[in-house]
Every structure is written in structure tokens, then in C-alpha cells.
Design an enzyme around this catalytic site. Structure first.
Site, PDB file in Angstrom:
ATOM      1  N   CYS A  73       0.829  -1.209   0.000  1.00  0.00           N
ATOM      2  CA  CYS A  73       0.000   0.000   0.000  1.00  0.00           C
ATOM      3  C   CYS A  73       0.866   1.263   0.000  1.00  0.00           C
ATOM      4  O   CYS A  73       2.004   1.260   0.490  1.00  0.00           O
ATOM      5  CB  CYS A  73      -0.866   0.048   1.252  1.00  0.00           C
ATOM      6  SG  CYS A  73      -2.148  -1.193   1.332  1.00  0.00           S
ATOM      7  N   GLU A  75       0.576   3.975   1.822  1.00  0.00           N
ATOM      8  CA  GLU A  75       0.926   4.504   3.154  1.00  0.00           C
ATOM      9  C   GLU A  75       2.175   3.836   3.693  1.00  0.00           C
ATOM     10  O   GLU A  75       3.051   4.475   4.269  1.00  0.00           O
ATOM     11  CB  GLU A  75      -0.234   4.260   4.141  1.00  0.00           C
ATOM     12  CG  GLU A  75      -1.532   4.953   3.787  1.00  0.00           C
ATOM     13  CD  GLU A  75      -2.453   4.076   2.948  1.00  0.00           C
ATOM     14  OE1 GLU A  75      -1.975   3.386   2.017  1.00  0.00           O
ATOM     15  OE2 GLU A  75      -3.665   4.087   3.221  1.00  0.00           O
ATOM     16  N   CYS A 112      -6.141   1.031   5.021  1.00  0.00           N
ATOM     17  CA  CYS A 112      -6.455  -0.348   5.404  1.00  0.00           C
ATOM     18  C   CYS A 112      -5.919  -0.647   6.806  1.00  0.00           C
ATOM     19  O   CYS A 112      -5.122   0.121   7.376  1.00  0.00           O
ATOM     20  CB  CYS A 112      -5.873  -1.333   4.392  1.00  0.00           C
ATOM     21  SG  CYS A 112      -4.117  -1.651   4.617  1.00  0.00           S
TER      22      CYS A 112
HETATM   23  N1  THU Z   1      -4.298   0.332  -1.119  1.00  0.00           N
HETATM   24  C1  THU Z   1      -3.457   1.264  -0.597  1.00  0.00           C
HETATM   25  O1  THU Z   1      -2.469   1.659  -1.223  1.00  0.00           O
HETATM   26  N2  THU Z   1      -3.736   1.751   0.643  1.00  0.00           N
HETATM   27  C2  THU Z   1      -4.786   1.359   1.409  1.00  0.00           C
HETATM   28  O2  THU Z   1      -4.902   1.788   2.549  1.00  0.00           O
HETATM   29  C3  THU Z   1      -5.784   0.439   0.868  1.00  0.00           C
HETATM   30  C4  THU Z   1      -5.481  -0.160  -0.451  1.00  0.00           C
HETATM   31  C5  THU Z   1      -3.985  -0.218  -2.443  1.00  0.00           C
HETATM   32  C6  THU Z   1      -3.575  -1.669  -2.425  1.00  0.00           C
HETATM   33  C7  THU Z   1      -3.909  -2.097  -3.826  1.00  0.00           C
HETATM   34  O3  THU Z   1      -2.811  -1.792  -4.672  1.00  0.00           O
HETATM   35  C8  THU Z   1      -5.078  -1.216  -4.220  1.00  0.00           C
HETATM   36  O4  THU Z   1      -5.108  -0.148  -3.284  1.00  0.00           O
HETATM   37  C9  THU Z   1      -6.423  -1.936  -4.200  1.00  0.00           C
HETATM   38  O5  THU Z   1      -6.635  -2.559  -2.987  1.00  0.00           O
END
Ligand code: THU
Length: 163
Positions: A73, A75, A112
Site C-alpha cells: 500500500c 501509506e 487499510c
Molecule cells: N491500497 C493502498 O495503497 N492503501 C490502502 O490503505 C488500501 C489499499 C492499495 C492496495 C492495492 O494496490 C489497491 O489499493 C487496491 O486494494
């Protein structure tokens, strides 16, 4: 049984124009980072901008992988880079936003659970509140003044030090 009521503080802003200069700047840098995400599978581009106590801003975006769980992710990309490059500098705020290839995101994006856990770790390490600023591509902004709002009753080093 005793019921405990937990109060969590969240600040709602109808428009990005109501934010402080530094908060707006963080969201802008998070949006720039989102546009450079590597998200060929989800087409959901997330960007994060971390403000350090010395004023430096570190950005990151989601990095996906054909072996899906190997991706990371936005973050955590930003926070891990901040901690590896500036290990002694406290983190003060993180802005998170996203761009979808399918439609305009007009509501704040919630980090997340795994990213919240990582944010909580660095908030504890920093010894002061980590503000989390959330927005979509447009529309309102939500600000959690501390990780305690986003991840109450969290697993921190206290348990490891105690037992
Ligand atoms: N994702 C993030 O980068 N941050 C989050 O807090 C939630 C999800 C990304 C992971 C993945 O590449 C895409 O979003 C779809 O889940």
C-alpha cells in the site's frame, strides 16, 4: 459486565479550502504521488504524503505485483521510506488520497488495517500524535487528529515490554 463507551474524534471539512496551508500541501503531494502509482491490476491508485517534524515531506504510492500479496500500500511505502531515510525524525502527519481509472472518487479514502497498524507504530515511536488526513479526488476531507481514532485498543510495544 461493564459497558465502556469509547469516544473518537474526527474532524470533517466540506472543502479542501478550509484546511491549513500545510494540510492542503500534503494532500496535493499525495495526489501527485497517486498519479505515479504502479496499479495495473486494481487500477486504484493511492498516494500518501508523510510530514516529518523537520518539515521534510516523503511521498509514496501503491506498488502492485502479479503475485498479488507481494504488493504494498501507498501509506506503508511512504512510511517505510521515511523511517529508513530519516529514522530519528518524528512523523507528524500523513495525507492519503486515491485516483480510480473507473470513476471520480468523491469521498475520503480510509487506510487499510495493516497500514493503520504501521501508522500506530510510528506514532508511538514519535512520541506525539500522528494526524491522518483523508480525501478522495474531490469532495470533503476527514482528519483523524491521532491514530487512536483510527485504531483504538491497538497492539503496541507495551505488551511486548510488559510480558
Ligand atoms: N491500497 C493502498 O495503497 N492503501 C490502502 O490503505 C488500501 C489499499 C492499495 C492496495 C492495492 O494496490 C489497491 O489499493 C487496491 O486494494
Amino acid at each position: 459486565m461493564k459497558k465502556e463507551i469509547i469516544q473518537l474524534e474526527m474532524h470533517h471539512f466540506d472543502d479542501i479550502g478550509n484546511l491549513s496551508t500545510v494540510e492542503a500541501k500534503l494532500l496535493k503531494q499525495a495526489a501527485q504521488a497517486a498519479s505515479k502509482a504502479y496499479a495495473p491490476y486494481s487500477r486504484f491508485r493511492v498516494g500518501a504524503a508523510v510530514l516529518l517534524e523537520n518539515g521534510i515531506i516523503v511521498t509514496g504510492n501503491n506498488q502492485e505485483n502479479a503475485a498479488y500479496p507481494s504488493g504494498l500500500c501507498a501509506e506503508r511505502v511512504a512510511l517505510f521510506y521515511a523511517s529508513s531515510a530519516f529514522p530519528e525524525i518524528p512523523v507528524k502527519a500523513i495525507a492519503v488520497t486515491a485516483i480510480s481509472d473507473k470513476s471520480i472518487i468523491n469521498e475520503p479514502i480510509a487506510p487499510c488495517g495493516a497500514c493503520r497498524q504501521v501508522m500506530a507504530e510510528y506514532e508511538k515511536k514519535s512520541g506525539s500524535d500522528l494526524k491522518v488526513i483523508m480525501r478522495g479526488q474531490e469532495g470533503p476531507v476527514l482528519i483523524a487528529p491521532s491514530m487512536r481514532t483510527l485504531l483504538p485498543f491497538s497492539f503496541l510495544d507495551d505488551f511486548l515490554l510488559k510480558y
